[in-house]
Write a protein that holds these residues in place. Structure first.
Motif, PDB file in Angstrom:
ATOM      1  N   PHE A  82       0.725  -1.284   0.091  1.00  0.00           N
ATOM      2  CA  PHE A  82       0.110   0.228   0.078  1.00  0.00           C
ATOM      3  C   PHE A  82       0.893   1.321  -0.097  1.00  0.00           C
ATOM      4  CE2 PHE A  82      -2.075   3.244   2.519  1.00  0.00           C
ATOM      5  CZ  PHE A  82      -3.027   3.740   2.001  1.00  0.00           C
ATOM      6  N   SER A  83       1.728   1.156   0.945  1.00  0.00           N
ATOM      7  CA  SER A  83       2.716   2.426   1.146  1.00  0.00           C
ATOM      8  C   SER A  83       3.491   2.723  -0.507  1.00  0.00           C
ATOM      9  CB  SER A  83       3.712   2.412   2.260  1.00  0.00           C
ATOM     10  OG  SER A  83       4.596   1.302   1.820  1.00  0.00           O
ATOM     11  N   LEU A  84       3.885   1.836  -0.937  1.00  0.00           N
ATOM     12  CA  LEU A  84       5.021   1.653  -2.296  1.00  0.00           C
ATOM     13  C   LEU A  84       3.799   2.260  -3.389  1.00  0.00           C
ATOM     14  CD1 LEU A  84       6.915  -1.485  -2.094  1.00  0.00           C
ATOM     15  CD2 LEU A  84       7.598   1.067  -1.751  1.00  0.00           C
ATOM     16  N   ALA A  85       2.511   1.583  -3.420  1.00  0.00           N
ATOM     17  CA  ALA A  85       1.713   2.252  -4.653  1.00  0.00           C
ATOM     18  C   ALA A  85       1.112   3.595  -4.258  1.00  0.00           C
ATOM     19  CB  ALA A  85       0.362   1.296  -4.508  1.00  0.00           C
ATOM     20  N   LEU A  86       0.867   4.211  -3.088  1.00  0.00           N
ATOM     21  CA  LEU A  86       0.474   5.211  -2.753  1.00  0.00           C
ATOM     22  C   LEU A  86       1.671   6.265  -3.156  1.00  0.00           C
ATOM     23  CD1 LEU A  86      -1.313   7.525  -1.499  1.00  0.00           C
ATOM     24  CD2 LEU A  86      -0.628   6.839   0.740  1.00  0.00           C
ATOM     25  N   ARG A  87       2.842   5.939  -2.539  1.00  0.00           N
ATOM     26  CA  ARG A  87       3.852   7.093  -2.909  1.00  0.00           C
ATOM     27  C   ARG A  87       4.217   7.195  -4.598  1.00  0.00           C
ATOM     28  NH1 ARG A  87       9.820   5.856  -3.350  1.00  0.00           N
ATOM     29  NH2 ARG A  87      11.032   7.814  -3.249  1.00  0.00           N
ATOM     30  N   ALA A  88       3.969   6.018  -5.086  1.00  0.00           N
ATOM     31  CA  ALA A  88       4.131   6.181  -6.799  1.00  0.00           C
ATOM     32  C   ALA A  88       3.397   6.802  -7.199  1.00  0.00           C
ATOM     33  CB  ALA A  88       4.232   4.628  -7.138  1.00  0.00           C
ATOM     34  N   ALA A  89       1.942   6.879  -6.705  1.00  0.00           N
ATOM     35  CA  ALA A  89       0.944   7.628  -7.216  1.00  0.00           C
ATOM     36  C   ALA A  89       1.030   9.028  -7.067  1.00  0.00           C
ATOM     37  CB  ALA A  89      -0.413   7.203  -6.590  1.00  0.00           C
ATOM     38  N   LEU A  90       1.565   9.459  -5.766  1.00  0.00           N
ATOM     39  CA  LEU A  90       1.886  10.719  -5.503  1.00  0.00           C
ATOM     40  C   LEU A  90       2.808  11.295  -6.237  1.00  0.00           C
ATOM     41  CD1 LEU A  90       1.594  10.674  -1.608  1.00  0.00           C
ATOM     42  CD2 LEU A  90      -0.215  11.293  -3.168  1.00  0.00           C
ATOM     43  N   LEU A  91       3.864  10.666  -6.498  1.00  0.00           N
ATOM     44  CA  LEU A  91       4.916  11.305  -7.469  1.00  0.00           C
ATOM     45  C   LEU A  91       4.873  11.259  -8.902  1.00  0.00           C
ATOM     46  CD1 LEU A  91       7.873   9.021  -5.602  1.00  0.00           C
ATOM     47  CD2 LEU A  91       7.423  11.543  -5.425  1.00  0.00           C
ATOM     48  N   ARG A  92       3.614  10.822  -9.404  1.00  0.00           N
ATOM     49  CA  ARG A  92       3.168  10.864 -10.800  1.00  0.00           C
ATOM     50  C   ARG A  92       2.968  12.531 -11.136  1.00  0.00           C
ATOM     51  NH1 ARG A  92       0.099   6.227 -10.127  1.00  0.00           N
ATOM     52  NH2 ARG A  92       1.614   4.419 -10.811  1.00  0.00           N
ATOM     53  N   TYR A  93       2.644  13.296 -10.038  1.00  0.00           N
ATOM     54  CA  TYR A  93       2.104  14.669 -10.194  1.00  0.00           C
ATOM     55  C   TYR A  93       3.050  15.711  -9.406  1.00  0.00           C
ATOM     56  CZ  TYR A  93      -2.107  11.974 -11.805  1.00  0.00           C
ATOM     57  OH  TYR A  93      -2.520  11.368 -12.638  1.00  0.00           O
ATOM     58  N   ARG A  94       3.128  16.593  -9.863  1.00  0.00           N
ATOM     59  CA  ARG A  94       3.821  17.686  -9.218  1.00  0.00           C
ATOM     60  C   ARG A  94       2.952  18.374  -7.992  1.00  0.00           C
ATOM     61  NH1 ARG A  94       5.609  23.623 -11.847  1.00  0.00           N
ATOM     62  NH2 ARG A  94       6.109  24.733 -10.231  1.00  0.00           N
ATOM     63  N   ASP A  95       3.661  18.199  -6.678  1.00  0.00           N
ATOM     64  CA  ASP A  95       2.913  18.454  -5.521  1.00  0.00           C
ATOM     65  C   ASP A  95       1.808  17.583  -5.449  1.00  0.00           C
ATOM     66  OD1 ASP A  95       4.499  20.955  -5.353  1.00  0.00           O
ATOM     67  OD2 ASP A  95       3.075  22.176  -6.522  1.00  0.00           O
ATOM     68  N   GLY A  96       1.960  16.385  -5.716  1.00  0.00           N
ATOM     69  CA  GLY A  96       0.917  15.341  -5.352  1.00  0.00           C
ATOM     70  C   GLY A  96       0.774  15.121  -4.250  1.00  0.00           C
ATOM     71  N   ALA A  97       1.856  14.874  -2.965  1.00  0.00           N
ATOM     72  CA  ALA A  97       1.433  14.759  -1.817  1.00  0.00           C
ATOM     73  C   ALA A  97       0.589  15.811  -1.137  1.00  0.00           C
ATOM     74  CB  ALA A  97       2.720  14.623  -1.007  1.00  0.00           C
ATOM     75  N   ARG A  98       1.250  17.211  -1.693  1.00  0.00           N
ATOM     76  CA  ARG A  98       0.313  18.461  -0.933  1.00  0.00           C
ATOM     77  C   ARG A  98      -0.950  18.369  -1.470  1.00  0.00           C
ATOM     78  NH1 ARG A  98       2.653  23.874  -3.029  1.00  0.00           N
ATOM     79  NH2 ARG A  98       1.140  24.581  -1.338  1.00  0.00           N
ATOM     80  N   MET A  99      -1.256  17.752  -2.599  1.00  0.00           N
ATOM     81  CA  MET A  99      -2.603  17.801  -3.079  1.00  0.00           C
ATOM     82  C   MET A  99      -3.433  16.788  -2.483  1.00  0.00           C
ATOM     83  SD  MET A  99      -3.960  16.681  -7.175  1.00  0.00           S
ATOM     84  CE  MET A  99      -3.353  15.104  -6.807  1.00  0.00           C
ATOM     85  N   VAL A 100      -2.916  15.751  -2.283  1.00  0.00           N
ATOM     86  CA  VAL A 100      -3.658  14.649  -1.560  1.00  0.00           C
ATOM     87  C   VAL A 100      -3.832  14.789  -0.214  1.00  0.00           C
ATOM     88  CG1 VAL A 100      -3.870  12.161  -0.721  1.00  0.00           C
ATOM     89  CG2 VAL A 100      -3.446  12.873  -3.499  1.00  0.00           C
ATOM     90  N   GLY A 101      -2.797  15.251   0.419  1.00  0.00           N
ATOM     91  CA  GLY A 101      -2.766  15.394   2.047  1.00  0.00           C
ATOM     92  C   GLY A 101      -3.824  16.355   2.465  1.00  0.00           C
ATOM     93  N   GLY A 102      -4.913  15.814   3.391  1.00  0.00           N
ATOM     94  CA  GLY A 102      -5.702  16.524   3.658  1.00  0.00           C
ATOM     95  C   GLY A 102      -6.809  17.112   2.900  1.00  0.00           C
ATOM     96  N   SER A 103      -6.880  16.544   1.705  1.00  0.00           N
ATOM     97  CA  SER A 103      -8.072  16.546   1.099  1.00  0.00           C
ATOM     98  C   SER A 103      -9.424  15.625   1.287  1.00  0.00           C
ATOM     99  CB  SER A 103      -7.725  16.190  -0.865  1.00  0.00           C
ATOM    100  OG  SER A 103      -6.724  17.114  -0.918  1.00  0.00           O
ATOM    101  N   HIS A 104     -10.390  15.836   0.932  1.00  0.00           N
ATOM    102  CA  HIS A 104     -11.526  15.050   1.135  1.00  0.00           C
ATOM    103  C   HIS A 104     -12.029  14.168   0.355  1.00  0.00           C
ATOM    104  CE1 HIS A 104     -15.464  13.964   2.965  1.00  0.00           C
ATOM    105  NE2 HIS A 104     -16.162  14.270   1.676  1.00  0.00           N
TER     106      HIS A 104
END
Length: 218
Positions: A82-104
């Motif tokens: 799960f952690s590897l898949a999530l990180r890979a998904a976030l890294l596909r997009y610029r600011d991916g972690a900022r976008m997903v973190g805290g979103s509903h």
């Protein structure tokens, strides 16, 4: 003119890679689609409303891979996958972690793989409350780790000059803080290895806490 959800979300993700989260606007997305900005407001009340949809789209993309691989071979493997898949998904997009973190999240697309991981915990006699504590910690770690990585490295792997190792060595006094100065490369390089090591430390620590009643998550 009404615009369907999917084209707007896809245009938003495309523009995110070009301008980043701060530069993302409904007006810019409308221009990307060749429509007027007011036509988007009947569907998305605000920029955050759209970001929630974009984050949901990114997380929904995790489901096929996590589900098609079959049930995880134990809860440890489930957490790591799960952690590897999530990180890979976030890294596909610029600011991916900022976008997903805290979103509903707007749908329950992640419930299916989550259920499988929880079943793996349950299969080894671990209560849902304890499993939730572990998964929640892993999720927060992935978001935080990726957030820091994306602050240092661009999507193409270029290092932000503010995080250049040479500049850091000049800022940190070697006589006063020798240990702090020595970990520069460890902080800003080897992200893949450091990430997996961190997940395993969380998992191992959780397993150890289960063996000690006084250390179990509340």
């Amino acid at each position: 003119m009404k615009v369907a959800r999917e084209p707007v979300v896809q245009a938003g993700l495309k523009l995110l890679n070009e301008v980043g989260l701060e530069g993302l606007t409904l007006r810019g997305i409308a221009a990307e689609l060749g429509v007027k900005a007011p036509s988007l407001y009947w569907r998305f009340k605000s920029k955050q409303d759209l970001i929630d949809e974009m984050a949901t789209e990114v997380l929904a993309g995790l489901v096929p891979g996590l589900v098609n691989d079959g049930p995880p071979k134990g809860w440890r493997a489930g957490c790591l996958n799960f952690s590897l898949a999530l990180r890979a998904a976030l890294l596909r997009y610029r600011d991916g972690a900022r976008m997903v973190g805290g979103s509903h999240m707007r749908d329950g697309s992640l419930y299916q793989p989550m259920e499988r991981i929880l079943e793996a915990f349950q299969g080894e006699g671990i209560a849902p409350s304890d499993a939730t504590a572990c998964l929640g910690t892993v999720y927060s770690y992935v978001i935080g780790f990726t957030l820091e990585q994306q602050a240092v490295l661009s999507p193409t792997g270029e290092r932000d000059p503010r995080y250049a190792l040479e500049a850091r060595e000049q800022r940190v006094d070697a006589e006063r803080f020798p240990l702090t100065r020595s970990i520069g490369a460890d902080l800003f390089d080897g992200y893949d290895e450091r990430f997996e090591r961190g997940v395993r430390m969380i998992v191992d620590g959780f397993a150890a806490s289960l063996a000690r009643p006084d250390q179990r998550p509340k």
